[in-house]
Design a protein around this motif. Structure first.
Motif, PDB file in Angstrom:
ATOM      1  N   ALA A 144      44.697  51.298  38.502  1.00 41.97           N
ATOM      2  CA  ALA A 144      43.693  50.503  37.783  1.00 41.97           C
ATOM      3  C   ALA A 144      44.275  49.188  37.281  1.00 41.97           C
ATOM      4  CB  ALA A 144      43.128  51.314  36.623  1.00 41.97           C
ATOM      5  N   LEU A 145      45.522  49.209  36.802  1.00 46.18           N
ATOM      6  CA  LEU A 145      46.159  47.976  36.328  1.00 46.18           C
ATOM      7  C   LEU A 145      46.355  46.986  37.479  1.00 46.18           C
ATOM      8  CD1 LEU A 145      48.829  49.408  33.856  1.00 46.18           C
ATOM      9  CD2 LEU A 145      46.778  48.103  33.264  1.00 46.18           C
ATOM     10  N   LEU A 146      46.769  47.477  38.632  1.00 46.87           N
ATOM     11  CA  LEU A 146      46.947  46.595  39.790  1.00 46.87           C
ATOM     12  C   LEU A 146      45.626  45.975  40.212  1.00 46.87           C
ATOM     13  CD1 LEU A 146      49.383  48.813  41.905  1.00 46.87           C
ATOM     14  CD2 LEU A 146      49.936  46.619  40.843  1.00 46.87           C
ATOM     15  N   ILE A 147      44.594  46.784  40.297  1.00 46.79           N
ATOM     16  CA  ILE A 147      43.284  46.271  40.719  1.00 46.79           C
ATOM     17  C   ILE A 147      42.726  45.308  39.679  1.00 46.79           C
ATOM     18  CG2 ILE A 147      40.908  46.919  41.220  1.00 46.79           C
ATOM     19  CD1 ILE A 147      41.998  49.547  42.366  1.00 46.79           C
ATOM     20  N   GLY A 148      42.829  45.682  38.389  1.00 49.11           N
ATOM     21  CA  GLY A 148      42.290  44.821  37.337  1.00 49.11           C
ATOM     22  C   GLY A 148      42.954  43.465  37.291  1.00 49.11           C
ATOM     23  N   ASN A 149      44.283  43.434  37.399  1.00 48.95           N
ATOM     24  CA  ASN A 149      44.988  42.146  37.395  1.00 48.95           C
ATOM     25  C   ASN A 149      44.597  41.303  38.605  1.00 48.95           C
ATOM     26  OD1 ASN A 149      47.352  41.714  35.241  1.00 48.95           O
ATOM     27  ND2 ASN A 149      47.152  43.908  35.641  1.00 48.95           N
ATOM     28  N   GLY A 150      44.453  41.959  39.768  1.00 52.59           N
ATOM     29  CA  GLY A 150      44.064  41.225  40.963  1.00 52.59           C
ATOM     30  C   GLY A 150      42.669  40.645  40.858  1.00 52.59           C
ATOM     31  N   LEU A 151      41.715  41.420  40.343  1.00 53.15           N
ATOM     32  CA  LEU A 151      40.340  40.934  40.207  1.00 53.15           C
ATOM     33  C   LEU A 151      40.256  39.787  39.202  1.00 53.15           C
ATOM     34  CD1 LEU A 151      38.316  44.280  40.245  1.00 53.15           C
ATOM     35  CD2 LEU A 151      38.495  42.562  42.066  1.00 53.15           C
ATOM     36  N   LEU A 152      40.973  39.903  38.106  1.00 56.38           N
ATOM     37  CA  LEU A 152      40.944  38.821  37.123  1.00 56.38           C
ATOM     38  C   LEU A 152      41.567  37.545  37.676  1.00 56.38           C
ATOM     39  CD1 LEU A 152      41.693  40.691  33.791  1.00 56.38           C
ATOM     40  CD2 LEU A 152      39.661  39.344  34.335  1.00 56.38           C
ATOM     41  N   PHE A 153      42.594  37.683  38.511  1.00 54.24           N
ATOM     42  CA  PHE A 153      43.178  36.485  39.119  1.00 54.24           C
ATOM     43  C   PHE A 153      42.173  35.809  40.048  1.00 54.24           C
ATOM     44  CE2 PHE A 153      45.660  34.280  42.397  1.00 54.24           C
ATOM     45  CZ  PHE A 153      46.390  33.426  41.588  1.00 54.24           C
ATOM     46  N   LEU A 154      41.398  36.594  40.773  1.00 53.40           N
ATOM     47  CA  LEU A 154      40.352  36.019  41.625  1.00 53.40           C
ATOM     48  C   LEU A 154      39.310  35.284  40.788  1.00 53.40           C
ATOM     49  CD1 LEU A 154      39.718  38.823  44.282  1.00 53.40           C
ATOM     50  CD2 LEU A 154      40.848  36.605  44.625  1.00 53.40           C
ATOM     51  N   LEU A 155      38.940  35.853  39.644  1.00 54.41           N
ATOM     52  CA  LEU A 155      37.988  35.180  38.762  1.00 54.41           C
ATOM     53  C   LEU A 155      38.574  33.883  38.200  1.00 54.41           C
ATOM     54  CD1 LEU A 155      36.444  38.194  36.806  1.00 54.41           C
ATOM     55  CD2 LEU A 155      35.332  36.756  38.543  1.00 54.41           C
ATOM     56  N   GLN A 156      39.850  33.912  37.850  1.00 53.19           N
ATOM     57  CA  GLN A 156      40.492  32.671  37.403  1.00 53.19           C
ATOM     58  C   GLN A 156      40.424  31.597  38.490  1.00 53.19           C
ATOM     59  OE1 GLN A 156      44.279  34.763  35.694  1.00 53.19           O
ATOM     60  NE2 GLN A 156      44.337  32.625  35.027  1.00 53.19           N
ATOM     61  N   TRP A 157      40.682  32.013  39.717  1.00 54.09           N
ATOM     62  CA  TRP A 157      40.680  31.067  40.831  1.00 54.09           C
ATOM     63  C   TRP A 157      39.281  30.507  41.067  1.00 54.09           C
ATOM     64  CZ3 TRP A 157      38.675  31.843  45.984  1.00 54.09           C
ATOM     65  CH2 TRP A 157      39.018  30.808  46.879  1.00 54.09           C
ATOM     66  N   MET A 158      38.250  31.326  40.916  1.00 53.08           N
ATOM     67  CA  MET A 158      36.880  30.888  41.184  1.00 53.08           C
ATOM     68  C   MET A 158      36.283  30.097  40.024  1.00 53.08           C
ATOM     69  SD  MET A 158      35.088  34.063  43.257  1.00 53.08           S
ATOM     70  CE  MET A 158      35.389  35.254  41.943  1.00 53.08           C
ATOM     71  N   LEU A 159      36.572  30.506  38.788  1.00 49.97           N
ATOM     72  CA  LEU A 159      35.928  29.902  37.624  1.00 49.97           C
ATOM     73  C   LEU A 159      36.792  28.868  36.921  1.00 49.97           C
ATOM     74  CD1 LEU A 159      34.345  33.135  36.079  1.00 49.97           C
ATOM     75  CD2 LEU A 159      33.286  31.484  37.639  1.00 49.97           C
ATOM     76  N   GLY A 160      38.099  28.857  37.199  1.00 46.66           N
ATOM     77  CA  GLY A 160      38.992  27.895  36.560  1.00 46.66           C
ATOM     78  C   GLY A 160      39.648  28.472  35.319  1.00 46.66           C
ATOM     79  N   ASP A 161      40.864  28.003  35.039  1.00 42.40           N
ATOM     80  CA  ASP A 161      41.610  28.515  33.894  1.00 42.40           C
ATOM     81  C   ASP A 161      40.933  28.210  32.566  1.00 42.40           C
ATOM     82  OD1 ASP A 161      43.570  29.637  35.451  1.00 42.40           O
ATOM     83  OD2 ASP A 161      44.948  27.936  35.304  1.00 42.40           O
ATOM     84  N   SER A 162      40.191  27.105  32.498  1.00 39.87           N
ATOM     85  CA  SER A 162      39.559  26.743  31.230  1.00 39.87           C
ATOM     86  C   SER A 162      38.563  27.797  30.772  1.00 39.87           C
ATOM     87  CB  SER A 162      38.858  25.383  31.373  1.00 39.87           C
ATOM     88  OG  SER A 162      37.877  25.424  32.396  1.00 39.87           O
ATOM     89  N   THR A 163      37.956  28.499  31.709  1.00 37.90           N
ATOM     90  CA  THR A 163      37.017  29.554  31.358  1.00 37.90           C
ATOM     91  C   THR A 163      37.714  30.680  30.603  1.00 37.90           C
ATOM     92  OG1 THR A 163      35.730  29.058  33.337  1.00 37.90           O
ATOM     93  CG2 THR A 163      35.318  31.186  32.293  1.00 37.90           C
ATOM     94  N   PHE A 164      38.984  30.901  30.924  1.00 41.89           N
ATOM     95  CA  PHE A 164      39.722  32.012  30.336  1.00 41.89           C
ATOM     96  C   PHE A 164      40.659  31.571  29.219  1.00 41.89           C
ATOM     97  CE2 PHE A 164      38.363  33.428  34.474  1.00 41.89           C
ATOM     98  CZ  PHE A 164      38.013  34.746  34.273  1.00 41.89           C
ATOM     99  N   ALA A 165      40.565  30.308  28.792  1.00 39.95           N
ATOM    100  CA  ALA A 165      41.441  29.807  27.728  1.00 39.95           C
ATOM    101  C   ALA A 165      41.358  30.636  26.446  1.00 39.95           C
ATOM    102  CB  ALA A 165      41.136  28.345  27.442  1.00 39.95           C
ATOM    103  N   PRO A 166      40.163  31.120  26.035  1.00 37.13           N
ATOM    104  CA  PRO A 166      40.122  31.925  24.806  1.00 37.13           C
ATOM    105  C   PRO A 166      40.854  33.257  24.914  1.00 37.13           C
ATOM    106  CG  PRO A 166      37.938  31.086  25.367  1.00 37.13           C
ATOM    107  CD  PRO A 166      38.812  30.846  26.555  1.00 37.13           C
ATOM    108  N   PHE A 167      41.233  33.660  26.132  1.00 41.11           N
ATOM    109  CA  PHE A 167      41.895  34.948  26.326  1.00 41.11           C
ATOM    110  C   PHE A 167      43.387  34.794  26.611  1.00 41.11           C
ATOM    111  CE2 PHE A 167      37.463  35.294  27.622  1.00 41.11           C
ATOM    112  CZ  PHE A 167      37.035  36.302  26.770  1.00 41.11           C
TER     113      PHE A 167
END
Length: 221
Positions: free
Chosen positions: A11-34
């Motif tokens: 689950a940790l491997l999949i979760g980190n991979g999916l979040l990296f894809l979201l960072q790539w699609m939405l941009g780092d600024s979207t995740f700045a609060p996290f």
């Protein structure tokens, strides 16, 4: 997806991979609060803008990464060392240990960030699973000290205990010398420190000092 891996590691491997894809699609600024931001000069303010410390960042920063190579090497270490630890401890204890190492690394990085900002430096965010991963390295070295592991660069085999000591010494040297800027070396050491303290607690040992606490005497009535 990974049938041989225990569930929490998977689950940790999949979760980190999916979040990296979201960072790539939405941009780092979207995740700045996290991302993990240092406490501002005005102190902790839960209603402040995104670029200031918020309590949830002590965990969320550990699931974000700055580049594919950053993600790859962290997930490779999670794959190599997380699975045997989870099989030994069980999923609940393994997840507790990993998250404590992530949060402990974040606390150490907050101290570094506070010192940087108070010295006139710029505030910058921290992200990555490295604090948790270094905690896993420490645990692997403590539980399987004589197990052989292989370095990637250079490919040198060594005992797990030696591997942990070498990596810890390198991180300490790089942290104090500043020879590798842009890397949170003291967060890595913080992950190892909090992991070591938690293992000692589970073993019934004092945080610093001797071995196992003596058992309480039984009272015979």
């Amino acid at each position: 997806m990974f049938p041989r891996l225990p569930p929490v590691t998977q689950a940790l491997l999949i979760g980190n991979g999916l979040l990296f894809l979201l960072q790539w699609m939405l941009g780092d600024s979207t995740f700045a609060p996290f991302m993990l931001w240092p406490v501002s000069e005005y102190g902790f303010d839960p209603f402040s803008p995104a670029q200031n410390f918020q309590i949830w960042q002590l965990l969320t920063y550990g699931f974000l990464h700055g580049s594919f190579s950053h993600l790859f090497f962290n997930m490779l270490a999670l794959f190599m060392f997380g699975a045997p630890l989870e099989q030994t401890w069980g999923g609940k204890r393994f997840l507790t240990y990993y998250l404590v190492c992530v949060a402990g690394a974040g606390l150490c990085q907050l101290l570094v960030g506070w010192w940087t900002v108070s010295s006139g430096g710029a505030a910058y965010p921290t992200l990555g699973a490295s604090g948790g991963v270094f905690g896993l390295l420490l645990a692997y070295g403590m539980l399987f000290p004589n197990q052989r592991v292989m370095l990637l660069f250079p490919p040198i085999p060594m005992k797990a205990r030696t591997f942990v000591i070498v990596f810890g010494a390198i991180e300490l040297m790089l942290g104090f010398t500043g020879w590798q800027p842009g890397v949170a070396h003291f967060a890595h050491l913080g992950g190892m420190l909090f992991g070591w303290l938690l293992i000692r607690y589970w073993r019934g040992q004092p945080p610093f000092g001797g071995g196992r606490k003596p058992p309480r005497p039984r009272i015979v009535r």
